[in-house]
Design a protein around this motif. Structure first.
Motif, PDB file in Angstrom:
ATOM      1  N   TYR A  24       3.823   5.927  -6.654  1.00 40.46           N
ATOM      2  CA  TYR A  24       3.081   6.848  -7.515  1.00 40.46           C
ATOM      3  C   TYR A  24       1.772   7.305  -6.883  1.00 40.46           C
ATOM      4  CZ  TYR A  24       6.270   5.444 -11.277  1.00 40.46           C
ATOM      5  OH  TYR A  24       7.373   5.205 -12.060  1.00 40.46           O
ATOM      6  N   ALA A  25       1.092   6.403  -6.185  1.00 35.78           N
ATOM      7  CA  ALA A  25      -0.191   6.780  -5.570  1.00 35.78           C
ATOM      8  C   ALA A  25       0.005   7.915  -4.564  1.00 35.78           C
ATOM      9  CB  ALA A  25      -0.823   5.566  -4.901  1.00 35.78           C
ATOM     10  N   ALA A  26       1.071   7.823  -3.773  1.00 42.53           N
ATOM     11  CA  ALA A  26       1.361   8.888  -2.807  1.00 42.53           C
ATOM     12  C   ALA A  26       1.652  10.203  -3.526  1.00 42.53           C
ATOM     13  CB  ALA A  26       2.546   8.495  -1.927  1.00 42.53           C
ATOM     14  N   GLY A  27       2.305  10.115  -4.695  1.00 43.65           N
ATOM     15  CA  GLY A  27       2.578  11.318  -5.467  1.00 43.65           C
ATOM     16  C   GLY A  27       1.308  11.992  -5.945  1.00 43.65           C
TER      17      GLY A  27
ATOM     18  N   GLY B 265      -4.085   8.286  -6.365  1.00 43.80           N
ATOM     19  CA  GLY B 265      -4.037   9.280  -5.295  1.00 43.80           C
ATOM     20  C   GLY B 265      -4.916  10.478  -5.587  1.00 43.80           C
ATOM     21  N   TYR B 266      -4.902  10.932  -6.841  1.00 46.17           N
ATOM     22  CA  TYR B 266      -5.763  12.037  -7.262  1.00 46.17           C
ATOM     23  C   TYR B 266      -7.231  11.689  -7.037  1.00 46.17           C
ATOM     24  CZ  TYR B 266      -8.766  14.285 -10.785  1.00 46.17           C
ATOM     25  OH  TYR B 266      -9.815  14.897 -11.433  1.00 46.17           O
TER      26      TYR B 266
ATOM     27  N   ASP C 298       9.883   6.374  -1.822  1.00 46.33           N
ATOM     28  CA  ASP C 298       9.129   7.599  -1.549  1.00 46.33           C
ATOM     29  C   ASP C 298       9.322   8.638  -2.653  1.00 46.33           C
ATOM     30  OD1 ASP C 298       8.211   6.548   0.827  1.00 46.33           O
ATOM     31  OD2 ASP C 298       9.796   7.468   2.038  1.00 46.33           O
ATOM     32  N   VAL C 299       8.327   9.505  -2.777  1.00 39.88           N
ATOM     33  CA  VAL C 299       8.384  10.632  -3.713  1.00 39.88           C
ATOM     34  C   VAL C 299       8.152  11.913  -2.922  1.00 39.88           C
ATOM     35  CG1 VAL C 299       7.568   9.226  -5.639  1.00 39.88           C
ATOM     36  CG2 VAL C 299       5.912  10.478  -4.234  1.00 39.88           C
ATOM     37  N   GLU C 300       8.381  13.058  -3.560  1.00 41.71           N
ATOM     38  CA  GLU C 300       8.119  14.333  -2.910  1.00 41.71           C
ATOM     39  C   GLU C 300       7.608  15.345  -3.929  1.00 41.71           C
ATOM     40  OE1 GLU C 300      11.512  16.606  -1.558  1.00 41.71           O
ATOM     41  OE2 GLU C 300      12.867  15.420  -2.817  1.00 41.71           O
TER      42      GLU C 300
END
Length: 338
Positions: free
Chosen positions: A166-169, A203-204, A323-325
């Motif tokens: 989620y942080a990467a998202g 991440g934001y 992973d997310v995208e």
């Protein structure tokens, strides 16, 4: 995990016969109170589980998986549950699914009932709460259990955890909006200080701080109604906000509705990115940009990991994130006009 205690183990510890233990388990009035107390104490000490289904099967041989979900009304969790259930079915396992509706007491009740009916394993997207007794009960019953999408018990050596990154998202969504020229970006949705909210907001916050931009957050239960309410509030009180990273697609879709009501054009006057990429994201107009978590694939992988554990003894990692995208659509990139 060690072998589960049997009715013979209970009988031996209590110093009674197997038939006496069976009578106690069936609440027979023919057993003296003192004997009943002795047997119940042995059951508690050993963590013995009575299978009310009377199938005579426990462990992996029972072929029954307990799938417990915190909110099946949310399409994000529904998609996960459906995907996991289908994968278990393809491998010959039946699934009993329960919705806890974000209620820790319901979760504890459901867990107890499923244990008594002899489930082979649990896959749980847990509700939040301070009480860990439900997971303690699972530990005593020696049932393989995975936490998914949310982690509420820190003992990942006992209850492995799997989710999305989620942080990467949050990073992807925020950098996307900044790249489109947004500078006053808000994070919208999620109950304040909940672990899942902090994960999606991290991440934001990191990107905004690194760019020297102000962090602005509006927190509450993530729903369409809240999204609409905040959109109207932003339109009236914070007209300078030009972008939003939303806790979920439900919040984002609600914001789009609210801004339309306030005659503010999503994708032009304000740019919005959701989280989860539920099916409605690509069906809405304008199309909703969203952080895709590929929940269907995740549900399949979670089921595969659990089956590998109970069938082959291959335990999942303590913690695993997928992973997310970012899927960019009109809500952030703008409407194409002739």
């Amino acid at each position: 995990m060690k072998k589960r205690p049997t009715i013979l183990d209970v009988a031996k510890k209590a110093g009674v016969s197997k038939s006496t233990v069976s009578l106690v388990l069936q609440n027979s009035p023919s057993v003296k109170i003192a004997t009943r107390d002795t047997v119940n104490e042995a059951i508690k000490d050993l963590g013995y589980v009575y299978n009310r289904s009377a199938a005579g099967l426990r462990g992996a041989a029972s072929g029954l998986i307990g799938l417990i979900i915190n909110d099946l009304r949310n399409p994000f969790f529904t998609e996960f549950a459906a995907s996991a259930q289908m994968e278990f079915a393809r491998k010959g396992y039946a699934t009993v699914i329960a919705n806890t509706d974000e209620d820790p007491d319901v979760q504890a009740q459901v867990i107890e009932s499923m244990i008594e009916h002899g489930v082979s394993a649990f896959v749980i997207s847990p509700t939040y709460g301070e009480d860990t007794s439900a997971f303690d009960r699972i530990q005593r019953a020696n049932i393989p259990t995975m936490q998914v999408l949310r982690q509420t018990d820190k003992r990942t050596d006992l209850f492995p955890f799997a989710s999305h990154n989620y942080a990467a998202g949050g990073v992807l969504a925020t950098e996307h909006l900044i790249g489109l020229g947004c500078r006053k970006i808000a994070f919208v949705g999620g109950l304040e200080n909940r672990p899942i909210t902090l994960e999606r907001m991290t991440g934001y916050s990191e990107v905004m701080a690194a760019r020297g931009l102000q962090v602005t957050a509006f927190h509450d239960r993530p729903s369409r109604a809240f999204g609409r309410e905040i959109a109207l509030h932003i339109a009236a009180e914070h007209p300078g906000i030009d972008g939003a990273v939303c806790f979920s697609d439900l919040v984002a879709l609600g914001m789009m509705s609210g801004f339309a009501e306030a005659d503010i054009r999503t994708g032009e006057d304000i740019r919005i990115v959701g989280f989860d990429d539920i099916e409605e994201s690509c069906l809405a107009y304008p199309g909703l940009s969203s952080v895709r978590c590929d929940t269907a694939s995740f549900g399949k992988k979670a089921a595969e990991a659990m089956l590998a554990w109970i069938v082959d003894g291959t335990r999942p990692p303590d913690t695993q994130r997928y992973d997310v995208e970012l899927i960019a659509r009109q809500s952030s990139t703008g409407l194409k006009r002739p």
